[in-house]
Design a protein around this motif. Structure first.
Motif, PDB file in Angstrom:
ATOM      1  N   PRO A 149       0.825  -1.221   0.000  1.00  0.00           N
ATOM      2  CA  PRO A 149       0.000   0.000   0.000  1.00  0.00           C
ATOM      3  C   PRO A 149       0.855   1.266   0.000  1.00  0.00           C
ATOM      4  O   PRO A 149       1.990   1.273   0.461  1.00  0.00           O
ATOM      5  CB  PRO A 149      -0.801  -0.128   1.308  1.00  0.00           C
ATOM      6  CG  PRO A 149      -0.736  -1.577   1.670  1.00  0.00           C
ATOM      7  CD  PRO A 149       0.572  -2.082   1.158  1.00  0.00           C
ATOM      8  N   GLY A 150       0.297   2.316  -0.555  1.00  0.00           N
ATOM      9  CA  GLY A 150       0.948   3.615  -0.495  1.00  0.00           C
ATOM     10  C   GLY A 150       1.591   4.090  -1.770  1.00  0.00           C
ATOM     11  O   GLY A 150       1.844   5.285  -1.930  1.00  0.00           O
ATOM     12  N   ARG A 151       1.897   3.168  -2.690  1.00  0.00           N
ATOM     13  CA  ARG A 151       2.516   3.585  -3.945  1.00  0.00           C
ATOM     14  C   ARG A 151       1.938   2.747  -5.069  1.00  0.00           C
ATOM     15  O   ARG A 151       2.496   1.725  -5.454  1.00  0.00           O
ATOM     16  CB  ARG A 151       4.034   3.430  -3.859  1.00  0.00           C
ATOM     17  CG  ARG A 151       4.770   4.013  -5.051  1.00  0.00           C
ATOM     18  CD  ARG A 151       6.237   4.294  -4.725  1.00  0.00           C
ATOM     19  NE  ARG A 151       6.927   3.152  -4.182  1.00  0.00           N
ATOM     20  CZ  ARG A 151       7.540   2.226  -4.925  1.00  0.00           C
ATOM     21  NH1 ARG A 151       7.502   2.311  -6.237  1.00  0.00           N
ATOM     22  NH2 ARG A 151       8.178   1.241  -4.354  1.00  0.00           N
ATOM     23  N   PRO A 152       0.797   3.139  -5.599  1.00  0.00           N
ATOM     24  CA  PRO A 152       0.139   2.337  -6.638  1.00  0.00           C
ATOM     25  C   PRO A 152       0.957   2.299  -7.915  1.00  0.00           C
ATOM     26  O   PRO A 152       1.779   3.194  -8.172  1.00  0.00           O
ATOM     27  CB  PRO A 152      -1.192   3.050  -6.846  1.00  0.00           C
ATOM     28  CG  PRO A 152      -0.928   4.451  -6.426  1.00  0.00           C
ATOM     29  CD  PRO A 152       0.048   4.368  -5.290  1.00  0.00           C
ATOM     30  N   PRO A 153       0.755   1.280  -8.747  1.00  0.00           N
ATOM     31  CA  PRO A 153       1.462   1.209 -10.027  1.00  0.00           C
ATOM     32  C   PRO A 153       1.109   2.385 -10.921  1.00  0.00           C
ATOM     33  O   PRO A 153       0.043   2.984 -10.802  1.00  0.00           O
ATOM     34  CB  PRO A 153       0.964  -0.117 -10.632  1.00  0.00           C
ATOM     35  CG  PRO A 153       0.433  -0.894  -9.478  1.00  0.00           C
ATOM     36  CD  PRO A 153      -0.099   0.110  -8.507  1.00  0.00           C
ATOM     37  N   VAL A 154       2.026   2.706 -11.822  1.00  0.00           N
ATOM     38  CA  VAL A 154       1.854   3.825 -12.742  1.00  0.00           C
ATOM     39  C   VAL A 154       1.331   3.304 -14.075  1.00  0.00           C
ATOM     40  O   VAL A 154       1.852   2.333 -14.622  1.00  0.00           O
ATOM     41  CB  VAL A 154       3.197   4.562 -12.946  1.00  0.00           C
ATOM     42  CG1 VAL A 154       3.084   5.592 -14.066  1.00  0.00           C
ATOM     43  CG2 VAL A 154       3.639   5.226 -11.638  1.00  0.00           C
ATOM     44  N   ARG A 155       0.289   3.948 -14.585  1.00  0.00           N
ATOM     45  CA  ARG A 155      -0.201   3.621 -15.921  1.00  0.00           C
ATOM     46  C   ARG A 155       0.595   4.445 -16.930  1.00  0.00           C
ATOM     47  O   ARG A 155       0.632   5.663 -16.853  1.00  0.00           O
ATOM     48  CB  ARG A 155      -1.690   3.926 -16.036  1.00  0.00           C
ATOM     49  CG  ARG A 155      -2.289   3.474 -17.381  1.00  0.00           C
ATOM     50  CD  ARG A 155      -3.750   3.883 -17.486  1.00  0.00           C
ATOM     51  NE  ARG A 155      -4.560   3.239 -16.479  1.00  0.00           N
ATOM     52  CZ  ARG A 155      -5.085   2.013 -16.582  1.00  0.00           C
ATOM     53  NH1 ARG A 155      -4.845   1.302 -17.675  1.00  0.00           N
ATOM     54  NH2 ARG A 155      -5.815   1.510 -15.627  1.00  0.00           N
ATOM     55  N   PRO A 203       5.730   9.180  -9.748  1.00  0.00           N
ATOM     56  CA  PRO A 203       4.612   9.912  -9.125  1.00  0.00           C
ATOM     57  C   PRO A 203       5.028  11.195  -8.427  1.00  0.00           C
ATOM     58  O   PRO A 203       4.245  12.150  -8.356  1.00  0.00           O
ATOM     59  CB  PRO A 203       4.050   8.892  -8.119  1.00  0.00           C
ATOM     60  CG  PRO A 203       4.497   7.562  -8.620  1.00  0.00           C
ATOM     61  CD  PRO A 203       5.823   7.794  -9.272  1.00  0.00           C
ATOM     62  N   GLU A 204       6.244  11.261  -7.900  1.00  0.00           N
ATOM     63  CA  GLU A 204       6.654  12.435  -7.116  1.00  0.00           C
ATOM     64  C   GLU A 204       7.277  13.535  -7.960  1.00  0.00           C
ATOM     65  O   GLU A 204       7.724  14.549  -7.412  1.00  0.00           O
ATOM     66  CB  GLU A 204       7.654  11.993  -6.037  1.00  0.00           C
ATOM     67  CG  GLU A 204       7.131  10.886  -5.118  1.00  0.00           C
ATOM     68  CD  GLU A 204       5.851  11.288  -4.407  1.00  0.00           C
ATOM     69  OE1 GLU A 204       5.736  12.462  -4.013  1.00  0.00           O
ATOM     70  OE2 GLU A 204       4.973  10.417  -4.244  1.00  0.00           O
TER      71      GLU A 204
END
Length: 725
Positions: A461-467, A489-490
């Motif tokens: 949890p906390g860092r979902p995959p990137v599309r 993401p960041e």
């Protein structure tokens, strides 16, 4: 003749048929049963793939890495209780449930290397035995079952003769046919020769080539008394190459030699007609695959056609063997479904296109035994569009009709296991999930199986995959390339970020939008990832695949630099913090990009890559050398070209720190390819390290090793792509 036995000898090894080569004919070897073994520790984040259902469709065998290594598992289609059928720590790669439901066949790689073996086990975990590949140094691959399930086709590569290991130019025979030569013996324009009217991307004129590989040396083994087929010539069988056998998993009959070919690059029995008269065989090197219909009694070729690369299961016979359904890109840019009408003797009475899509290739073809319908998986810019179609029965020329076009929950279908009653099990993968198996009903409405990992368990949890987002860019010669861009993401919007160009293997593979734990690791370190399809990749037609042949590979190396320049021009990537990495052919391209464009990249990670084509051909497997000669160049006829294309020939240009990663049992690309590149880099004062992964081959399949590899690669790139202090 066929030999019947009531009790196999102690140890389960069946004595070889004297009419066959005793050094090559596979002999079943019993293994300990797996019933009652302690259940493995199950990983929450795991993948399941390669489903194969029993005849009732109520149980499914599949590959799963929930114990940390891909193993054979089985369970009810609509339950959650599953069990491991082979708990040995040897990675499993293919699975096939017999049509009579009595056996499950599968391929495993002892020690994680490239030498595989074919085993069978009963659905309750008993009766486990090796059918082929038990001899040290040999290798075996899974073929199809007979329609009644009484025998399994396997392909066997025997051990190299004593003293021949690493002998000569990649184990190619001295008289091996190389590219056609022009006047005076100089290599001719072989790289632009191919079948079909497609326009070549290098501006050359397309023309039909001379046969790029020898005719198959087809042999037949002894048959039951009265069959009229003569015995195999044991002297020919001992000469090496690949051989296909029919093996009785019960051990009541000796293996029967179907066909063999000396110097073969590949040989797989994809289907056998219901009456056993004909076999559909896929043979030939990469980019020059061929589908053959062979008369099983005489060994005579009755039909031949160019076959598509990619999935090896290229087609099936209809129930009456008067129609062959074939996935092929003969005379066309993109693979389509072809219908071949066959006469009584297996010869073609007519060929037509049954289904095609403009700009889209047929990736997977799956037809149940009854042949009333088929499942077609189309490649739409890397994603999958799935449909089921009805197939005409009998000898009429009726057309096919699409039945259903489902909306899939994830982007890519990697395997389809059809059910006789209708529907199927499909292995799905996507950019935000690990591979899983879904049941599709007759309307192709998908429902996840109870033992497939949930999407929310893909990562902690906390860092979902990137599309990823699709990108198109133009190479310096005007060729349009493409790929997928993953933004960390960041990252601050609009601010250039450190970026890693990741290059896939093959070179005929394709970058597809599936979840990559490696990309997830890199993104978590604040590194963007651009994964392009440079020339030579699949998914964009045969001309694009062929565009890197021979001297065209120099342009493929420049494609890497052009892709990096494109993401810099878009403002995505920081030009002072670019890295490059890749595996297998991508590892080669990484080394090549670092020495051809030494001031572009600040660091590289080369995984299982070729650094020198001369040493690669001398050390790889014989059948791999045969295929590689078609893609890269012949080690004798194209010696100077291969030397010029080898990263070691320009090692003095290397500037960027490089990490090389290799599996210790890799016989596809031997670890020495990484070792010599690292030694040469260090000798020139360039920071270089090598990570050797134990119990791994060309693919990294064990969870602990994959984790070690991801973290080492991310550490290396993060360290060298960080802003200067």
């Amino acid at each position: 003749m066929t030999r019947g036995v009531t009790d196999p000898p102690a140890g389960g090894a069946l004595p070889p048929d004297p009419a066959q080569d005793p050094a090559q004919a596979p002999a079943p070897v019993r293994m300990p049963d797996r019933r009652g073994i302690d259940p493995p520790t199950v990983l929450v984040a795991h993948g399941c793939w390669y489903p194969s259902a029993d005849p009732t469709g109520e149980h499914v065998a599949f590959i799963c890495d929930r114990a940390g290594v891909p193993q054979l598992w089985s369970g009810p289609a609509r339950g959650s209780e599953v069990h491991v059928l082979d708990g040995d720590p040897h990675p499993v790669s293919e699975v096939s449930w017999s049509p009579d439901g009595r056996w499950i066949a599968y391929t495993s790689a002892p020690g994680g290397g490239e030498h595989t073996r074919v085993l069978v086990v009963r659905p309750d975990g008993t009766g486990r035995r090796v059918l082929a590949g038990a001899v040290p140094g040999s290798s075996a691959h899974l073929g199809c079952w007979t329609r009644d399930g009484t025998a399994l086709a396997v392909t066997v590569a025997p051990p190299s003769p004593a003293g021949s290991e690493h002998a000569g130019t990649g184990h190619l025979p001295p008289d091996a046919e190389g590219p056609p030569t022009a006047a005076g013996g100089a290599p001719g324009p072989a790289w632009s020769e191919r079948d079909g009217p497609a326009t070549l991307l290098d501006g050359g004129e397309a023309r039909r080539p001379a046969r790029p590989y020898p005719e198959p040396s087809v042999l037949h083994a002894s048959r039951p008394a009265g069959s009229g087929a003569p015995a195999a010539d044991p002297a020919r069988a001992r000469s090496g190459g690949l051989a296909a056998y029919l093996v009785d998993p019960d051990g009541a009959n000796a293996p029967v030699l179907l066909f063999s070919e000396e110097g073969a690059a590949s040989l797989r029995v994809c289907d056998l007609s219901a009456d056993g008269r004909f076999a559909l065989v896929r043979r030939g090197p990469r980019g020059r695959r061929e589908a053959l219909v062979l008369d099983a009694a005489s060994g005579r070729t009755t039909f031949a056609l160019h076959a598509a690369d990619g999935d090896p299961w290229i087609g099936r016979f209809s129930a009456d063997a008067r129609t062959l359904w074939l996935r092929s890109d003969a005379e066309r840019e993109f693979a389509a479904l072809l219908r071949v009408r066959l006469d009584e003797g297996g010869a073609s009475r007519g060929l037509s296109v049954a289904a095609e899509r403009e700009g889209s290739a047929l990736d997977l073809l799956s037809v149940p035994d009854h042949g009333r319908w088929a499942f077609l998986a189309w490649n739409a810019q890397g994603a999958t569009e799935l449909e089921s179609v009805g197939l005409p029965l009998g000898r009429t020329d009726g057309g096919i009709a699409a039945r259903h076009h489902p909306v899939l929950p994830h982007e890519v279908v990697t395997r389809i296991a059809p059910l006789e009653r209708g529907g199927s099990f499909a292995a799905l993968s996507g950019s935000r999930r690990r591979p899983g198996i879904w049941e599709l009903d007759e309307a192709l409405l998908p429902a996840p199986t109870g033992w497939t990992a949930r999407d929310e368990d893909t990562v902690p949890p906390g860092r979902p995959p990137v599309r990823p987002a699709t990108l198109r860019c133009e190479a310096r010669d005007g060729l349009v390339l493409g790929g997928w861009y993953y933004r960390a993401p960041e990252q601050e919007p609009g601010r250039p970020a450190p970026c890693v160009i990741h290059l896939h293997g093959g070179p005929e593979e394709q970058e597809r939008p599936v979840f990559s734990p490696l990309y997830h690791e890199l993104l978590g370190r604040g590194l963007d990832v651009f994964a392009p399809d440079v020339r030579g990749s699949s998914g964009r037609g045969r001309s694009f695949v062929d565009a890197d042949l021979g001297a065209g590979r120099f342009a493929a190396i420049d494609d890497v630099a052009d892709c990096a320049a494109h993401v810099v021009s878009l403002g995505y990537a920081d030009p002072l913090r670019l890295g490059v990495m890749g595996r297998s052919y991508g590892g080669y391209l990484t080394m090549a990009a670092l020495v051809w464009h030494p001031h572009l990249f600040r660091a590289g990670v080369a995984v299982c890559g070729m650094s020198d084509f001369a040493t690669f051909f001398a050390g790889t497997e014989p059948w791999i050398a045969q295929s590689a000669a078609v893609k890269y160049g012949h080690p004798q006829h194209d010696r100077e070209l291969l030397r010029a294309l080898s990263p070691m020939s320009r090692i003095d240009q290397l500037r960027a720190p490089v990490l090389a990663v290799h599996g210790e049992h890799d016989t596809n690309v031997p670890p020495s390819e990484s070792e010599q590149f690292v030694r040469a880099a260090r000798a020139r004062g360039v920071p270089a390290r090598q990570l050797t992964l134990y119990d791994e081959g060309h693919e990294f399949l064990r969870a602990d090793n994959r984790r070690l590899y991801r973290r080492a690669a991310a550490d290396w790139l993060e360290r060298h792509l960080s802003p200067a202090p």
